[in-house]
Motif scaffolding. Structure first.
Motif, short mmCIF file in Angstrom:
data_model
loop_
_atom_site.label_atom_id
_atom_site.label_comp_id
_atom_site.label_asym_id
_atom_site.label_seq_id
_atom_site.Cartn_x
_atom_site.Cartn_y
_atom_site.Cartn_z
N TYR A 94 -41.58 57.51 89.76
CA TYR A 94 -42.44 57.42 90.83
C TYR A 94 -43.84 58.02 89.99
O TYR A 94 -44.95 57.37 90.23
N GLU A 95 -43.57 58.87 89.21
CA GLU A 95 -45.01 59.48 88.60
C GLU A 95 -45.34 58.34 87.55
O GLU A 95 -46.58 58.20 87.40
N ALA A 96 -44.42 57.63 87.09
CA ALA A 96 -44.82 56.42 85.94
C ALA A 96 -45.71 55.49 86.87
O ALA A 96 -46.47 54.99 86.13
N SER A 97 -45.28 55.14 87.83
CA SER A 97 -45.97 54.05 88.75
C SER A 97 -47.34 54.69 89.18
O SER A 97 -48.40 53.58 89.44
N LYS A 98 -47.36 55.86 89.21
CA LYS A 98 -48.99 56.37 89.69
C LYS A 98 -49.80 56.69 88.39
O LYS A 98 -50.84 56.99 88.74
N MET A 99 -49.22 56.70 87.27
CA MET A 99 -50.05 57.05 86.16
C MET A 99 -51.05 56.14 85.60
O MET A 99 -51.09 55.06 85.73
N LYS A 152 -50.84 63.11 64.62
CA LYS A 152 -52.44 63.09 64.82
C LYS A 152 -52.65 61.57 64.89
O LYS A 152 -53.30 60.96 65.62
N LEU A 153 -51.74 60.64 64.30
CA LEU A 153 -52.02 59.27 64.13
C LEU A 153 -51.53 58.64 65.26
O LEU A 153 -52.20 57.59 65.66
N ILE A 154 -50.51 59.19 65.86
CA ILE A 154 -49.55 58.39 66.94
C ILE A 154 -49.91 58.76 68.37
O ILE A 154 -49.70 58.30 69.40
N ALA A 155 -50.77 60.21 68.27
CA ALA A 155 -50.89 60.89 69.73
C ALA A 155 -51.62 59.95 70.48
O ALA A 155 -51.45 59.81 71.82
N GLY A 156 -52.69 59.17 69.89
CA GLY A 156 -53.53 58.19 70.99
C GLY A 156 -52.79 57.03 71.09
O GLY A 156 -53.26 56.41 72.22
N ARG A 157 -51.93 56.83 70.48
CA ARG A 157 -51.13 55.49 70.95
C ARG A 157 -49.69 55.76 71.75
O ARG A 157 -49.41 54.71 72.23
N ILE A 158 -49.60 56.78 72.10
CA ILE A 158 -48.47 56.95 72.97
C ILE A 158 -48.69 56.59 74.33
O ILE A 158 -49.65 57.10 74.88
N SER A 159 -47.81 55.95 75.01
CA SER A 159 -48.05 55.43 76.42
C SER A 159 -47.21 56.51 77.20
O SER A 159 -45.91 56.16 77.22
N GLU A 160 -47.80 57.33 77.87
CA GLU A 160 -47.33 58.31 78.79
C GLU A 160 -46.47 57.74 79.76
O GLU A 160 -45.33 58.17 80.19
N ARG A 161 -47.05 56.46 80.18
CA ARG A 161 -46.39 55.81 81.24
C ARG A 161 -45.25 55.32 80.79
O ARG A 161 -44.19 55.42 81.71
N GLU A 163 -53.99 62.49 78.57
CA GLU A 163 -55.12 63.45 78.35
C GLU A 163 -54.88 64.82 78.80
O GLU A 163 -55.20 65.75 78.36
N THR A 164 -54.36 64.83 80.03
CA THR A 164 -53.97 65.97 80.80
C THR A 164 -53.05 67.02 79.88
O THR A 164 -53.08 68.10 79.67
N GLU A 165 -51.93 66.25 79.44
CA GLU A 165 -50.96 67.00 78.36
C GLU A 165 -51.68 67.55 77.07
O GLU A 165 -51.40 68.77 76.89
N VAL A 166 -52.35 66.73 76.59
CA VAL A 166 -53.19 67.09 75.33
C VAL A 166 -54.18 68.19 75.84
O VAL A 166 -54.16 69.44 74.99
N ASN A 167 -54.99 68.34 76.89
CA ASN A 167 -55.84 69.42 77.35
C ASN A 167 -55.05 70.57 77.50
O ASN A 167 -55.58 71.69 77.21
N GLU A 168 -53.94 70.59 78.11
CA GLU A 168 -52.90 71.63 78.51
C GLU A 168 -52.52 72.23 76.95
O GLU A 168 -52.40 73.69 76.95
#
Length: 204
Positions: free
Chosen positions: A84-89, A173-182, A95-100
């Motif tokens: 359900y969370e994935a469908s709403k992502m 650092k290299l892959i953080a921006g490429r991770i698809s949280e969804r 970015e929320t995980e990174v900021n936390e």
């Protein structure tokens, strides 16, 4: 034991990539010695895994019927929740995980001015342990340990944590921006549902 090891390894490796603890390791590794950060983070996750497995062993002392039904319900609940969370992502979720993670690290950094090797180890250990406490992977590890071989679950989970930590520290650092949280959340949801189905079949 092989089944328990595989279950623990898959559960942790898929669920922890892109998690808050993953980004804590990434951020710390950019500020301090990668080796020290890896030791601190991996030690905290290993300690949490061992505690979870021990708690799972205590839970296993309960009537097996209740344990099995609780395990099935937990896995299906986590699976459905993640799907359900994935469908709403959207892209902002990662970015929320990174900021936390950044906020947690910044608060810890302000508490000590002198960064000795021991201070870095303690910081990495404490931040990770606190962030992981009550996480869904901790609860899932408890459920696995209550029904499967405890040593196998512990070994698989510790290895999974070590792999994720190594990825975060070495190339985070290299892959953080490429991770698809969804996509990771969707994969985690499917994995939990699979565990739920297996638990249900074994229970029958």
């Amino acid at each position: 034991m092989l089944t328990a090891f595989t279950a623990g390894l898959l559960l942790i490796t898929i669920s922890e990539l892109g998690d808050k603890t993953f980004f804590i390791a990434v951020i710390l590794a950019m500020k301090h010695s990668r080796k020290l950060v890896f030791i601190g983070v991996a030690s905290a996750l290993a300690a949490m895994t061992i505690l979870s497995v021990l708690f799972g062993q205590v839970v296993s002392l309960l009537p097996q019927t209740y344990v099995k039904y609780a395990e099935i319900v937990l896995f299906f609940a986590f699976g459905i929740k993640l799907l359900y969370e994935a469908s709403k992502m959207t892209d902002s979720n990662c970015e929320t995980e990174v900021n936390e993670a950044k906020e947690a690290v910044e608060k810890a950094e302000l508490q000590t001015n002198v960064k000795t090797p021991l201070a870095i180890l303690i910081e990495a250990f404490t931040l990770t342990f606190v962030a992981e406490w009550g996480d869904r992977t901790q609860i899932a590890t408890i459920a696995l340990a209550a029904s499967y071989n405890a040593v196998g679950v512990a070994a698989g989970a510790v290895l999974g944590h070590a792999i994720c930590t190594a990825i975060a520290v070495i190339g985070g650092k290299l892959i953080a921006g490429r991770i698809s949280e969804r996509q990771l959340t969707f994969a985690g949801g499917c994995l939990f549902l699979i565990f739920g189905i297996v638990a249900a079949v074994e229970g029958v």
